[in-house]
Design a protein around this motif. Sequence first.
Motif, PDB file in Angstrom:
ATOM      1  N   HIS A  71     -19.166  13.302  28.280  1.00  0.00           N
ATOM      2  CA  HIS A  71     -19.184  14.443  29.186  1.00  0.00           C
ATOM      3  C   HIS A  71     -17.838  15.146  29.093  1.00  0.00           C
ATOM      4  O   HIS A  71     -16.789  14.500  29.077  1.00  0.00           O
ATOM      5  N   LEU A  72     -17.866  16.471  29.032  1.00  0.00           N
ATOM      6  CA  LEU A  72     -16.628  17.242  28.886  1.00  0.00           C
ATOM      7  C   LEU A  72     -16.080  17.738  30.204  1.00  0.00           C
ATOM      8  O   LEU A  72     -15.002  18.334  30.232  1.00  0.00           O
ATOM      9  N   ARG A  83     -22.834  26.247  24.062  1.00  0.00           N
ATOM     10  CA  ARG A  83     -24.231  26.139  23.650  1.00  0.00           C
ATOM     11  C   ARG A  83     -24.415  24.984  22.662  1.00  0.00           C
ATOM     12  O   ARG A  83     -25.381  24.206  22.772  1.00  0.00           O
ATOM     13  N   PHE A  84     -23.481  24.839  21.719  1.00  0.00           N
ATOM     14  CA  PHE A  84     -23.567  23.753  20.743  1.00  0.00           C
ATOM     15  C   PHE A  84     -23.424  22.397  21.419  1.00  0.00           C
ATOM     16  O   PHE A  84     -24.119  21.438  21.069  1.00  0.00           O
ATOM     17  N   ALA A  90     -27.624  16.690  24.551  1.00  0.00           N
ATOM     18  CA  ALA A  90     -29.032  16.320  24.723  1.00  0.00           C
ATOM     19  C   ALA A  90     -29.491  15.374  23.622  1.00  0.00           C
ATOM     20  O   ALA A  90     -30.247  14.423  23.869  1.00  0.00           O
ATOM     21  N   ARG A  91     -29.031  15.599  22.401  1.00  0.00           N
ATOM     22  CA  ARG A  91     -29.437  14.730  21.292  1.00  0.00           C
ATOM     23  C   ARG A  91     -28.710  13.392  21.348  1.00  0.00           C
ATOM     24  O   ARG A  91     -29.265  12.360  20.969  1.00  0.00           O
ATOM     25  N   LEU A  92     -27.451  13.388  21.817  1.00  0.00           N
ATOM     26  CA  LEU A  92     -26.726  12.127  21.968  1.00  0.00           C
ATOM     27  C   LEU A  92     -27.408  11.210  22.967  1.00  0.00           C
ATOM     28  O   LEU A  92     -27.406   9.983  22.806  1.00  0.00           O
ATOM     29  N   ALA A  93     -27.980  11.805  24.006  1.00  0.00           N
ATOM     30  CA  ALA A  93     -28.646  10.999  25.032  1.00  0.00           C
ATOM     31  C   ALA A  93     -29.872  10.290  24.487  1.00  0.00           C
ATOM     32  O   ALA A  93     -30.312   9.268  25.047  1.00  0.00           O
TER      33      ALA A  93
END
Length: 224
Positions: A71-72, A83-84, A90-93
């Motif tokens: 998380h940033l 956006r990236f 989402a893909r890391l999750a």
Amino acid sequence: MESAVTEIFYRLSTAFFWPVALALLALFVLSLADLGSLLVQSRRRANAPASDLPALANALAASLRNGTRPHLGAASLSPSLARFWDMLEARLARLDSHEHLDLWLDETLQREEMRVANRLDLTRTLVRIAPMLGLAGTIIPLGPALQSLLAGDMAGMVNHLVIGFGAVVCGLVLGGIAYVLTLTRERWARVDLKEMENLCELVLRALPEAAHVRGAAQFAGAHA
């Protein structure tokens, strides 16, 4: 025979006039709209926050040390990088392990590069097509202009020449606008992709380290 061939080529050249003219006008209007969109986007980029790479690294490392999902936080992100990161997060999750994280990040970055390249191909094509259409729109009316000259119709000849000169000017202006659009978006793309590469590198460095820290803590707890 020669007159028949001449008539065929004359008919063919005049048949292409309206498609060329309509294509020039349509692309010219679209290029003006795209130029307006570029100006709006340029103003938004100038007012948008810049990405803070050290803050990104600290926020990412802190969240991973705590054992939470990457998380940033409140770290500053440019719109394209935000956006990236949303897509990346989402893909890391959904990942079960980080064994092939480098390949997965490279594939994600390549997808983004292909998306940017596809967008740039539109204006790159216009840079090459616009002068061709302008030249065709100039040469095609020369046939009717010469016919009018032979018939002594000076007004008709002038009208055809005006159309030809207008077509070449329209084609050159269209090509110039497309060239400016391409150069500007290529420069923005290089900046955005470099930021995305830096973010992927931060994730690649941080996640194995976090996995190692969690593994060491579990090992210590098992032997306590």
